[in-house]
Motif scaffolding. Structure first.
Motif, PDB file in Angstrom:
ATOM      1  N   PHE A  76       0.837  -1.197   0.000  1.00  0.00           N
ATOM      2  CA  PHE A  76       0.000   0.000   0.000  1.00  0.00           C
ATOM      3  C   PHE A  76       0.873   1.249   0.000  1.00  0.00           C
ATOM      4  CE2 PHE A  76      -3.213  -2.904   1.885  1.00  0.00           C
ATOM      5  CZ  PHE A  76      -4.255  -2.643   0.996  1.00  0.00           C
ATOM      6  N   LEU A  77       0.489   2.217  -0.821  1.00  0.00           N
ATOM      7  CA  LEU A  77       1.136   3.524  -0.804  1.00  0.00           C
ATOM      8  C   LEU A  77       0.238   4.508  -0.071  1.00  0.00           C
ATOM      9  CD1 LEU A  77       2.465   3.833  -4.477  1.00  0.00           C
ATOM     10  CD2 LEU A  77       3.701   3.068  -2.437  1.00  0.00           C
ATOM     11  N   PRO A  78       0.806   5.508   0.589  1.00  0.00           N
ATOM     12  CA  PRO A  78      -0.033   6.549   1.191  1.00  0.00           C
ATOM     13  C   PRO A  78      -0.930   7.184   0.139  1.00  0.00           C
ATOM     14  CG  PRO A  78       2.252   6.771   1.903  1.00  0.00           C
ATOM     15  CD  PRO A  78       2.244   5.744   0.810  1.00  0.00           C
ATOM     16  N   LEU A  79      -2.165   7.458   0.504  1.00  0.00           N
ATOM     17  CA  LEU A  79      -3.124   7.996  -0.457  1.00  0.00           C
ATOM     18  C   LEU A  79      -2.584   9.251  -1.128  1.00  0.00           C
ATOM     19  CD1 LEU A  79      -5.978   7.609  -1.628  1.00  0.00           C
ATOM     20  CD2 LEU A  79      -6.843   9.041   0.236  1.00  0.00           C
ATOM     21  N   GLU A  80      -1.889  10.086  -0.350  1.00  0.00           N
ATOM     22  CA  GLU A  80      -1.387  11.336  -0.912  1.00  0.00           C
ATOM     23  C   GLU A  80      -0.261  11.122  -1.920  1.00  0.00           C
ATOM     24  OE1 GLU A  80       0.564  10.765   3.202  1.00  0.00           O
ATOM     25  OE2 GLU A  80      -1.418  10.472   2.267  1.00  0.00           O
ATOM     26  N   ASP A  81       0.340   9.914  -1.943  1.00  0.00           N
ATOM     27  CA  ASP A  81       1.404   9.618  -2.909  1.00  0.00           C
ATOM     28  C   ASP A  81       0.874   9.029  -4.218  1.00  0.00           C
ATOM     29  OD1 ASP A  81       3.226  10.496  -1.087  1.00  0.00           O
ATOM     30  OD2 ASP A  81       4.086   8.523  -0.643  1.00  0.00           O
ATOM     31  N   LEU A  82      -0.378   8.615  -4.228  1.00  0.00           N
ATOM     32  CA  LEU A  82      -0.896   7.936  -5.417  1.00  0.00           C
ATOM     33  C   LEU A  82      -0.897   8.818  -6.673  1.00  0.00           C
ATOM     34  CD1 LEU A  82      -3.841   5.762  -4.021  1.00  0.00           C
ATOM     35  CD2 LEU A  82      -1.488   5.081  -4.550  1.00  0.00           C
ATOM     36  N   PRO A  83      -1.289  10.091  -6.598  1.00  0.00           N
ATOM     37  CA  PRO A  83      -1.279  10.894  -7.830  1.00  0.00           C
ATOM     38  C   PRO A  83       0.096  10.979  -8.480  1.00  0.00           C
ATOM     39  CG  PRO A  83      -2.576  11.973  -6.147  1.00  0.00           C
ATOM     40  CD  PRO A  83      -1.874  10.838  -5.470  1.00  0.00           C
ATOM     41  N   ALA A  84       1.147  11.179  -7.676  1.00  0.00           N
ATOM     42  CA  ALA A  84       2.493  11.262  -8.239  1.00  0.00           C
ATOM     43  C   ALA A  84       2.967   9.903  -8.726  1.00  0.00           C
ATOM     44  CB  ALA A  84       3.463  11.837  -7.209  1.00  0.00           C
ATOM     45  N   PHE A  85       2.569   8.827  -8.019  1.00  0.00           N
ATOM     46  CA  PHE A  85       2.915   7.482  -8.481  1.00  0.00           C
ATOM     47  C   PHE A  85       2.295   7.217  -9.846  1.00  0.00           C
ATOM     48  CE2 PHE A  85       1.434   3.064  -8.916  1.00  0.00           C
ATOM     49  CZ  PHE A  85       2.653   2.409  -8.967  1.00  0.00           C
ATOM     50  N   LEU A  86       1.013   7.529 -10.000  1.00  0.00           N
ATOM     51  CA  LEU A  86       0.333   7.292 -11.274  1.00  0.00           C
ATOM     52  C   LEU A  86       0.857   8.239 -12.354  1.00  0.00           C
ATOM     53  CD1 LEU A  86      -3.290   6.884  -9.861  1.00  0.00           C
ATOM     54  CD2 LEU A  86      -1.871   5.057 -10.832  1.00  0.00           C
ATOM     55  N   GLY A  87       0.924   9.518 -12.023  1.00  0.00           N
ATOM     56  CA  GLY A  87       1.343  10.501 -13.017  1.00  0.00           C
ATOM     57  C   GLY A  87       2.795  10.372 -13.426  1.00  0.00           C
ATOM     58  N   GLY A  88       3.622   9.777 -12.561  1.00  0.00           N
ATOM     59  CA  GLY A  88       5.031   9.625 -12.888  1.00  0.00           C
ATOM     60  C   GLY A  88       5.358   8.391 -13.693  1.00  0.00           C
ATOM     61  N   ALA A  89       4.389   7.517 -13.908  1.00  0.00           N
ATOM     62  CA  ALA A  89       4.637   6.286 -14.667  1.00  0.00           C
ATOM     63  C   ALA A  89       4.733   6.582 -16.155  1.00  0.00           C
ATOM     64  CB  ALA A  89       3.518   5.281 -14.409  1.00  0.00           C
ATOM     65  N   VAL A  90       5.637   5.897 -16.830  1.00  0.00           N
ATOM     66  CA  VAL A  90       5.703   6.037 -18.283  1.00  0.00           C
ATOM     67  C   VAL A  90       4.439   5.459 -18.903  1.00  0.00           C
ATOM     68  CG1 VAL A  90       7.029   3.873 -18.599  1.00  0.00           C
ATOM     69  CG2 VAL A  90       7.156   5.688 -20.319  1.00  0.00           C
ATOM     70  N   VAL A  91       3.884   4.405 -18.296  1.00  0.00           N
ATOM     71  CA  VAL A  91       2.580   3.830 -18.651  1.00  0.00           C
ATOM     72  C   VAL A  91       1.988   3.266 -17.364  1.00  0.00           C
ATOM     73  CG1 VAL A  91       1.335   2.010 -19.919  1.00  0.00           C
ATOM     74  CG2 VAL A  91       3.246   3.211 -21.022  1.00  0.00           C
ATOM     75  N   VAL A  92       0.693   3.456 -17.156  1.00  0.00           N
ATOM     76  CA  VAL A  92      -0.038   2.736 -16.112  1.00  0.00           C
ATOM     77  C   VAL A  92      -0.745   1.570 -16.798  1.00  0.00           C
ATOM     78  CG1 VAL A  92      -1.936   2.799 -14.448  1.00  0.00           C
ATOM     79  CG2 VAL A  92      -0.323   4.713 -14.583  1.00  0.00           C
ATOM     80  N   ALA A  93      -0.412   0.360 -16.391  1.00  0.00           N
ATOM     81  CA  ALA A  93      -0.952  -0.852 -17.012  1.00  0.00           C
ATOM     82  C   ALA A  93      -1.951  -1.505 -16.064  1.00  0.00           C
ATOM     83  CB  ALA A  93       0.171  -1.827 -17.347  1.00  0.00           C
ATOM     84  N   TYR A  94      -3.129  -1.805 -16.592  1.00  0.00           N
ATOM     85  CA  TYR A  94      -4.195  -2.384 -15.777  1.00  0.00           C
ATOM     86  C   TYR A  94      -4.950  -3.417 -16.620  1.00  0.00           C
ATOM     87  CZ  TYR A  94      -7.778  -2.310 -12.076  1.00  0.00           C
ATOM     88  OH  TYR A  94      -8.627  -2.636 -11.044  1.00  0.00           O
ATOM     89  N   PRO A  95      -4.314  -4.581 -16.869  1.00  0.00           N
ATOM     90  CA  PRO A  95      -4.888  -5.555 -17.808  1.00  0.00           C
ATOM     91  C   PRO A  95      -5.898  -6.499 -17.156  1.00  0.00           C
ATOM     92  CG  PRO A  95      -2.762  -6.327 -17.079  1.00  0.00           C
ATOM     93  CD  PRO A  95      -2.975  -5.001 -16.390  1.00  0.00           C
ATOM     94  N   SER A  96      -6.888  -5.936 -16.482  1.00  0.00           N
ATOM     95  CA  SER A  96      -7.836  -6.703 -15.677  1.00  0.00           C
ATOM     96  C   SER A  96      -8.671  -7.655 -16.528  1.00  0.00           C
ATOM     97  CB  SER A  96      -8.762  -5.750 -14.925  1.00  0.00           C
ATOM     98  OG  SER A  96      -9.766  -6.455 -14.236  1.00  0.00           O
TER      99      SER A  96
END
Length: 373
Positions: A261-281
């Motif tokens: 788990f990441l702190p909720l406040e870190d999630l935007p930077a984690f997502l926005g800093g990714a070269v790609v967010v992959a979610y192959p559900s």
């Protein structure tokens, strides 16, 4: 109208139903409703902050354990309903009190307990299939987060389509927003990364999220690259027992890490800093991580399973659920920074239309319809 919302199913880690209830309640609190919240004792102050106009009632301390909570739902909750006499009860997580004459609205989050039961713990699949059948038959109205979920429940359970309200989840645009390079660098450094790029995943590591195929696809897309991106898997550990074995097969020059788990406040930077967010559900009732990544201006790769195209529209890239397709489409995105930039902008624009205020308005209309049945 007086609405009693039973939030006792919200888990301590705020996952799943917790995110839904926590985002919905503040918007309902500002609507023209007389709102009573029944919550776990640990959550009393939390919901008083979220909904200062609402009445907050603590359930007995022993309801913190799931079996006890379900028993209280059938005995204690009806007694509370008789005492405070709301017009409508909202049960936000599949189950509902049966011993009450007050109309009940039930939220059904997805139908994968029927369509892909092998992706859930067996006991959980059996329990929630039963709960969905009961709700479809006994509830005054049903709320679902997507047309795909509505259509699946109608098809599989025989529920009447007119009982459903499709209320898309919103996104907290104050939290999930484009972030600065400085914010992204801070989160990367907190995860032990420096200048390295990464492919990000956010979600519980459960079989439905298809993480083993993601790892294999990422390997196929990255093993021959001079500077391959790290794969970061953020979220709860879950119960997908295949992941360890697949990680063991990752070539030594590639890096995959589970961050927990990441702190909720870190999630935007984690997502926005990714070269790609992959979610192959393999299937979602809604797919909130996709929407949150879009709101953070991240290029997203996901599948066309169930509700995900309703969320992503033309603003995300799509792949199949197999490792070969994931690898092929991920490689194409990694090789095309211009397309990634276009997807990032399109995703942020599309995400702006998903708000919890709209969702709350649809819930309020559903309560009204339930009360006059």
């Amino acid at each position: 109208m007086h609405v009693l919302l039973d939030a006792t199913a919200v888990p301590a880690d705020r996952g799943g139903v917790g995110r839904y209830v926590d985002e919905l309640v503040p918007e309902l609190d500002t609507a023209e409703l007389d709102l009573t919240l029944v919550v776990q004792r640990r959550d009393v102050e939390h919901y008083r902050r979220l909904a200062p106009r609402a009445r907050v009632v603590a359930a007995p301390a022993w309801t913190a354990r799931r079996p006890a909570r379900l028993l209280w739902e059938q005995v204690g909750l009806p007694a509370l309903v008789r005492r405070i006499r709301p017009d409508v009860v909202h049960s936000p997580h599949y189950t509902m009190p049966l011993l009450t004459r007050t109309p009940v609205v039930v939220t059904l989050h997805d139908a994968t307990f029927f369509t892909t039961p092998e992706l859930h713990l067996r006991s959980k699949a059996v329990f929630f299939r039963t709960a969905i059948r009961i709700a479809a038959r006994r509830a005054a109205r049903l709320v679902v987060p997507s047309r795909a979920t509505r259509d699946e429940v109608v098809r599989l359970v025989g529920a009447r389509p007119e009982k459903f309200t499709v209320a898309y989840h919103g996104v907290d645009h104050d939290l999930f927003r484009p972030t600065s390079v400085e914010e992204q660098t801070r989160v990367k450094e907190s995860l032990g990364l420096s200048a390295t790029t990464y492919v990000g995943f956010l979600g519980t590591l459960e079989p439905r999220k298809n993480v083993p195929a993601l790892i294999q696809g990422w390997v196929a897309a990255c093993e021959d690259r001079a500077d391959p991106p790290v794969l970061l898997l953020a979220g709860g550990r879950g119960w997908d027992e295949r992941i360890d074995a697949v990680i063991d097969e990752v070539p030594a020059h590639l890096t995959v890490r589970r961050t927990g788990f990441l702190p909720l406040e870190d999630l935007p930077a984690f997502l926005g800093g990714a070269v790609v967010v992959a979610y192959p559900s393999l299937g979602e009732g809604f797919g909130l991580p996709v929407l949150e990544a879009m709101a953070c201006r991240a290029p997203v790769l996901t599948t066309r399973e169930l509700s995900l195209p309703e969320v992503g529209g033309d603003a995300v890239a799509y792949c199949g659920t197999d490792a070969a397709s994931i690898g092929r489409e991920l490689a194409a995105l990694l090789d095309d920074p211009e397309r990634r930039a276009l997807l990032a902008e399109a995703g942020a624009e599309r995400a702006a239309g998903f708000t919890w205020a709209v969702a709350a308005g649809l819930h309020a209309e559903t309560y009204e319809a339930a009360s006059v049945r």
